[in-house]
Scaffold this active site. Structure first.
Site, PDB file in Angstrom:
ATOM      1  N   CYS A   1      -5.111  10.265  -0.957  1.00 48.06           N
ATOM      2  CA  CYS A   1      -4.152   9.292  -0.402  1.00 48.06           C
ATOM      3  C   CYS A   1      -2.870   9.195  -1.204  1.00 48.06           C
ATOM      4  O   CYS A   1      -1.845   8.765  -0.704  1.00 48.06           O
ATOM      5  CB  CYS A   1      -4.748   7.896  -0.395  1.00 48.06           C
ATOM      6  SG  CYS A   1      -6.484   7.788  -0.166  1.00 48.06           S
TER       7      CYS A   1
ATOM      8  N   ARG B   1       1.487  -1.731   7.132  1.00 51.42           N
ATOM      9  CA  ARG B   1       1.885  -0.426   6.594  1.00 51.42           C
ATOM     10  C   ARG B   1       2.802   0.327   7.542  1.00 51.42           C
ATOM     11  O   ARG B   1       3.329   1.387   7.173  1.00 51.42           O
ATOM     12  CB  ARG B   1       0.641   0.419   6.295  1.00 51.42           C
ATOM     13  CG  ARG B   1      -0.323  -0.235   5.330  1.00 51.42           C
ATOM     14  CD  ARG B   1      -1.244   0.787   4.719  1.00 51.42           C
ATOM     15  NE  ARG B   1      -0.488   1.829   4.048  1.00 51.42           N
ATOM     16  CZ  ARG B   1      -0.986   2.974   3.615  1.00 51.42           C
ATOM     17  NH1 ARG B   1      -2.264   3.228   3.786  1.00 51.42           N
ATOM     18  NH2 ARG B   1      -0.233   3.871   3.017  1.00 51.42           N
TER      19      ARG B   1
ATOM     20  N   ARG C   1      -7.590   3.014  12.575  1.00 52.28           N
ATOM     21  CA  ARG C   1      -6.157   3.228  12.326  1.00 52.28           C
ATOM     22  C   ARG C   1      -5.527   4.308  13.225  1.00 52.28           C
ATOM     23  O   ARG C   1      -4.313   4.369  13.369  1.00 52.28           O
ATOM     24  CB  ARG C   1      -5.955   3.653  10.872  1.00 52.28           C
ATOM     25  CG  ARG C   1      -6.536   2.711   9.835  1.00 52.28           C
ATOM     26  CD  ARG C   1      -5.698   1.472   9.682  1.00 52.28           C
ATOM     27  NE  ARG C   1      -6.236   0.604   8.641  1.00 52.28           N
ATOM     28  CZ  ARG C   1      -5.914   0.702   7.364  1.00 52.28           C
ATOM     29  NH1 ARG C   1      -5.079   1.623   6.955  1.00 52.28           N
ATOM     30  NH2 ARG C   1      -6.435  -0.138   6.482  1.00 52.28           N
TER      31      ARG C   1
ATOM     32  N   ASP D   1       0.809  -1.228   0.000  1.00 47.72           N
ATOM     33  CA  ASP D   1       0.000   0.000   0.000  1.00 47.72           C
ATOM     34  C   ASP D   1       0.844   1.280   0.000  1.00 47.72           C
ATOM     35  O   ASP D   1       0.322   2.365   0.274  1.00 47.72           O
ATOM     36  CB  ASP D   1      -0.902   0.008   1.247  1.00 47.72           C
ATOM     37  CG  ASP D   1      -2.037  -1.005   1.151  1.00 47.72           C
ATOM     38  OD1 ASP D   1      -2.912  -0.816   0.294  1.00 47.72           O
ATOM     39  OD2 ASP D   1      -2.026  -1.991   1.916  1.00 47.72           O
TER      40      ASP D   1
ATOM     41  N   HIS E   1     -11.065   6.148   6.710  1.00 45.32           N
ATOM     42  CA  HIS E   1     -10.354   7.351   7.142  1.00 45.32           C
ATOM     43  C   HIS E   1     -11.308   8.547   7.107  1.00 45.32           C
ATOM     44  O   HIS E   1     -12.282   8.556   6.361  1.00 45.32           O
ATOM     45  CB  HIS E   1      -9.197   7.659   6.180  1.00 45.32           C
ATOM     46  CG  HIS E   1      -8.011   6.769   6.331  1.00 45.32           C
ATOM     47  ND1 HIS E   1      -7.467   6.070   5.273  1.00 45.32           N
ATOM     48  CD2 HIS E   1      -7.231   6.485   7.398  1.00 45.32           C
ATOM     49  CE1 HIS E   1      -6.412   5.386   5.694  1.00 45.32           C
ATOM     50  NE2 HIS E   1      -6.244   5.624   6.979  1.00 45.32           N
TER      51      HIS E   1
ATOM     52  N   GLU F   1      -0.023   9.512   1.654  1.00 42.87           N
ATOM     53  CA  GLU F   1      -0.667  10.439   2.579  1.00 42.87           C
ATOM     54  C   GLU F   1      -0.686   9.884   4.014  1.00 42.87           C
ATOM     55  O   GLU F   1      -0.741  10.652   4.970  1.00 42.87           O
ATOM     56  CB  GLU F   1      -2.112  10.664   2.136  1.00 42.87           C
ATOM     57  CG  GLU F   1      -2.909  11.512   3.099  1.00 42.87           C
ATOM     58  CD  GLU F   1      -4.313  11.775   2.583  1.00 42.87           C
ATOM     59  OE1 GLU F   1      -4.538  12.917   2.183  1.00 42.87           O
ATOM     60  OE2 GLU F   1      -5.147  10.860   2.562  1.00 42.87           O
ATOM     61  N   ASP F   2      -0.657   8.546   4.158  1.00 45.07           N
ATOM     62  CA  ASP F   2      -0.871   7.970   5.485  1.00 45.07           C
ATOM     63  C   ASP F   2       0.331   7.992   6.420  1.00 45.07           C
ATOM     64  O   ASP F   2       0.152   8.234   7.616  1.00 45.07           O
ATOM     65  CB  ASP F   2      -1.440   6.551   5.336  1.00 45.07           C
ATOM     66  CG  ASP F   2      -2.828   6.608   4.708  1.00 45.07           C
ATOM     67  OD1 ASP F   2      -3.628   7.450   5.141  1.00 45.07           O
ATOM     68  OD2 ASP F   2      -3.096   5.835   3.778  1.00 45.07           O
TER      69      ASP F   2
HETATM   70  C1  CIR Z   1      -5.240   0.952   3.301  1.00 43.68           C
HETATM   71  O1  CIR Z   1      -6.199   0.241   3.662  1.00 43.68           O
HETATM   72  O2  CIR Z   1      -4.454   1.421   4.103  1.00 43.68           O
HETATM   73  C2  CIR Z   1      -5.034   1.202   1.836  1.00 43.68           C
HETATM   74  N1  CIR Z   1      -5.457   0.054   1.099  1.00 43.68           N
HETATM   75  C3  CIR Z   1      -5.777   2.420   1.403  1.00 43.68           C
HETATM   76  C4  CIR Z   1      -5.277   3.673   2.033  1.00 43.68           C
HETATM   77  C5  CIR Z   1      -6.052   4.853   1.640  1.00 43.68           C
HETATM   78  N2  CIR Z   1      -5.484   6.012   2.214  1.00 43.68           N
HETATM   79  C6  CIR Z   1      -6.171   7.081   2.576  1.00 43.68           C
HETATM   80  O3  CIR Z   1      -7.411   7.084   2.527  1.00 43.68           O
HETATM   81  N3  CIR Z   1      -5.484   8.101   3.054  1.00 43.68           N
END
Ligand code: CIR
Length: 258
Positions: A253, A88, A136, A63, A166, A68-69
């Site tokens: 993201c 992640r 998360r 991922d 999110h 962004e995460d």
């Molecule tokens: C996740 O579940 O972490 C990724 N498949 C998708 C992340 C999406 N990120 C976001 O909305 N900031």
């Protein structure tokens, strides 16, 4: 409002097909198509006047294109998060190297265990940051995040989430007091004082649009959202994100914008 001069993105890796998803019924992403869509995403950011730093794909983290995460960048500092998704969490060590190109060490802050936080849960509205409490992002992560903000004269507040992954899955600020809201965010009192543009449930995915220097980038294929954003007076750029949607990923993201 604060214009963006830079963005950081990371190329999707082949392991993308094994990314986390809550919607396996949509099928696995097509890697080649994801690359093409990512190319178009970079071009859209560049068309908005942003200098884009493109990081190499990282096969260890399926991922990892969702940059962004693992970090949040404010006008005062960069905050490296502590992603709550175990697969992640290591992305934080990789993003910090990129962030160091733009911020000195004393302006790089860290969320630490037992705090968890992902940048998808953080929505910037000027100098205030809304932080979603989600599967998360936990209370301790939010406490640390707000303490960091306050150190720099910024502020933050918690928004409890009920259904979405999110915060920005369902609410996105597009400047000039305007906010795109879908689902559980339509009636949240936290956002009552903004001009809320309600996105129909059938196009809820596309509530995740990004304002970039007075243009709004909108996912392709959601005519109601496109029309709503245009009616706010913004030029729109469309980018197809179908392959990222299969992993619950949206436009925001895929980059850090600052
Ligand atoms: C996740 O579940 O972490 C990724 N498949 C998708 C992340 C999406 N990120 C976001 O909305 N900031």
């Amino acid at each position: 409002m604060h214009k963006f001069s830079h963005a950081i993105v990371r190329r999707p890796c082949k392991a993308l097909v094994d990314g986390i998803t809550s919607a396996p019924e949509l099928g696995k992403p097509d890697y080649q198509l994801a690359l093409k869509q990512h190319d178009a995403y970079i071009e859209a950011l560049q068309a908005c006047g942003v200098d884009v730093t493109v990081l190499e794909a990282d096969e260890r983290y399926p991922d990892s294109c969702f940059v962004e995460d693992p970090a949040v960048i404010t006008r005062c500092c960069a905050i490296i998060t502590n992603p709550g998704a175990a697969s992640r969490n290591g992305e934080k060590f990789e993003i910090v190297a990129a962030v160091r190109q733009f911020f000195p060490e004393d302006k790089i802050e860290y969320i630490t265990a037992p705090g968890t936080l992902e940048g998808g849960d953080v929505m910037m509205v000027g100098d205030h940051f809304y932080i979603g409490r989600s599967a998360r992002t936990n209370a301790e992560g939010i406490r640390q995040f707000i303490a960091i903000l306050e150190k720099y004269g910024l502020s933050g507040s918690e928004v409890p989430l009920e259904k979405v992954l999110h915060l920005k899955t369902g609410v996105n600020y597009i400047e000039n007091n305007k906010m795109l809201v879908a689902g559980e965010f339509v009636a949240k009192p936290d956002f009552a004082h903004y001009e809320r543009i309600e996105i129909p449930e059938s196009e809820a995915y596309a509530a995740n649009c990004i304002w970039v220097n007075d243009t709004v980038i909108v996912p392709e294929g959601y005519p109601a959202v496109k029309a709503a954003v245009e009616s706010c007076g913004y030029p729109v750029l469309l980018v197809d994100t179908s392959e990222f949607r299969k992993l619950d990923g949206g436009l925001s993201c895929l980059s850090l914008r600052f």
